[in-house]
Write an enzyme that holds these catalytic residues in place. Sequence first.
Site, mmCIF file in Angstrom:
data_model
loop_
_atom_site.group_PDB
_atom_site.id
_atom_site.type_symbol
_atom_site.label_atom_id
_atom_site.label_comp_id
_atom_site.label_asym_id
_atom_site.label_seq_id
_atom_site.Cartn_x
_atom_site.Cartn_y
_atom_site.Cartn_z
ATOM 1 N N THR A 1 2.778 -0.082 11.175
ATOM 2 C CA THR A 1 1.446 -0.549 11.189
ATOM 3 C C THR A 1 1.460 -2.102 12.143
ATOM 4 O OG1 THR A 1 1.773 -1.298 9.071
ATOM 5 C CG2 THR A 1 0.801 0.873 9.459
ATOM 6 N N ASN A 2 2.443 -2.765 11.693
ATOM 7 C CA ASN A 2 2.531 -3.929 12.588
ATOM 8 C C ASN A 2 2.797 -3.897 14.281
ATOM 9 O OD1 ASN A 2 2.741 -6.377 10.746
ATOM 10 N ND2 ASN A 2 3.888 -4.978 9.747
ATOM 11 N N MET B 1 14.857 -1.292 9.972
ATOM 12 C CA MET B 1 15.566 -1.429 8.755
ATOM 13 C C MET B 1 17.062 -1.080 9.117
ATOM 14 S SD MET B 1 13.257 -1.885 6.731
ATOM 15 C CE MET B 1 13.661 -1.476 5.009
ATOM 16 N N LEU C 1 21.211 -6.423 12.025
ATOM 17 C CA LEU C 1 21.715 -6.310 13.728
ATOM 18 C C LEU C 1 23.029 -7.251 13.396
ATOM 19 C CD1 LEU C 1 18.365 -7.716 14.918
ATOM 20 C CD2 LEU C 1 19.361 -5.807 15.409
ATOM 21 N N ASN D 1 11.240 -11.661 13.428
ATOM 22 C CA ASN D 1 11.072 -10.482 12.235
ATOM 23 C C ASN D 1 9.764 -11.081 11.512
ATOM 24 O OD1 ASN D 1 11.851 -8.277 10.757
ATOM 25 N ND2 ASN D 1 12.740 -9.840 9.393
ATOM 26 N N HIS E 1 8.670 -10.493 7.464
ATOM 27 C CA HIS E 1 9.235 -10.282 6.109
ATOM 28 C C HIS E 1 7.929 -10.191 5.070
ATOM 29 C CE1 HIS E 1 12.140 -9.792 2.896
ATOM 30 N NE2 HIS E 1 11.547 -10.767 2.071
HETATM 31 C C1 GRF Z 1 6.428 -4.603 6.579
HETATM 32 O O1 GRF Z 1 5.927 -5.033 5.296
HETATM 33 C C2 GRF Z 1 7.267 -5.813 7.126
HETATM 34 O O2 GRF Z 1 6.925 -7.122 6.488
HETATM 35 C C3 GRF Z 1 8.577 -5.505 6.770
HETATM 36 O O3 GRF Z 1 8.501 -3.954 6.896
HETATM 37 C C4 GRF Z 1 7.341 -3.499 6.807
HETATM 38 C C5 GRF Z 1 6.856 -2.755 8.137
HETATM 39 O O4 GRF Z 1 5.806 -2.077 7.959
HETATM 40 N N1 GRF Z 1 9.548 -6.236 7.472
HETATM 41 P P1 GRF Z 1 5.407 -1.343 9.280
HETATM 42 O O5 GRF Z 1 6.279 -0.230 9.594
HETATM 43 O O6 GRF Z 1 4.747 -2.219 10.225
HETATM 44 O O7 GRF Z 1 3.989 -0.362 8.677
#
Ligand code: GRF
Length: 203
Positions: A15-16, A93, A96, A110, A112
């Site tokens: 979603t990001n 996930m 690195l 990144n 978080h």
């Molecule tokens: C997000 O909450 C981000 O902060 C964390 O992983 C999640 C990724 O969500 N690192 P998405 O795959 O972008 O929906």
Amino acid sequence: MAHHAIAVMVSGRGTNLAAILEAAKNGECPVDVRVVISNKIDAPALRIARDAGVSSVFFVNPKDYKDRIAYDKACADIIEKADCQWVVLAGYMRILSSFFVNYFFNRIVNIHPALLPAFTGVDGVSDALAYGVKVAGCTVHLVSEEVDGGAILSQAVVPVLNDDSLESLHQRIQKEEYKLYPQTLHRMIEQGFSMDGRRIIWR
Ligand code: GRF
């Protein structure tokens, strides 16, 4: 305005990634998402990338490589060949290797889902909720060898409500992520920054 080529690395929902692609399409963020790499074959993020017309979308299978460095070298190779200036982790996930972090030194970012340096690691949201904090949020940071330990580029804050569950709090944080990540990429490209120790100084 020059558009910077970026590679986005994902493992999950994406979603990001979708928010970054949307902001790029609307002209709100001067990036060209040229490469998307996933370490998970079933990551919904892969479909988001393909549907948005990203030219190079890869599932790179960790099982095909003898160790973390070999895997990261393969990813670095893809990113280099596509001439990407930035590596953007969006729910990636995998830890690195120092090879990768040094190869793209200060060019990996990144997001978080917690206000760093509190609540590092994969359970940032539930750890914050269980601790009883009254504000939570998200952090965009440069990636160093220490997990969630790089210099902080930007943060956004949300309230924690009495009746919050893990899901409701994460949702509120993610709404901020979708604004903060594209905005921060925009600033990185347009404004740039220098560093004073750990402090990012925006120009
Ligand atoms: C997000 O909450 C981000 O902060 C964390 O992983 C999640 C990724 O969500 N690192 P998405 O795959 O972008 O929906």
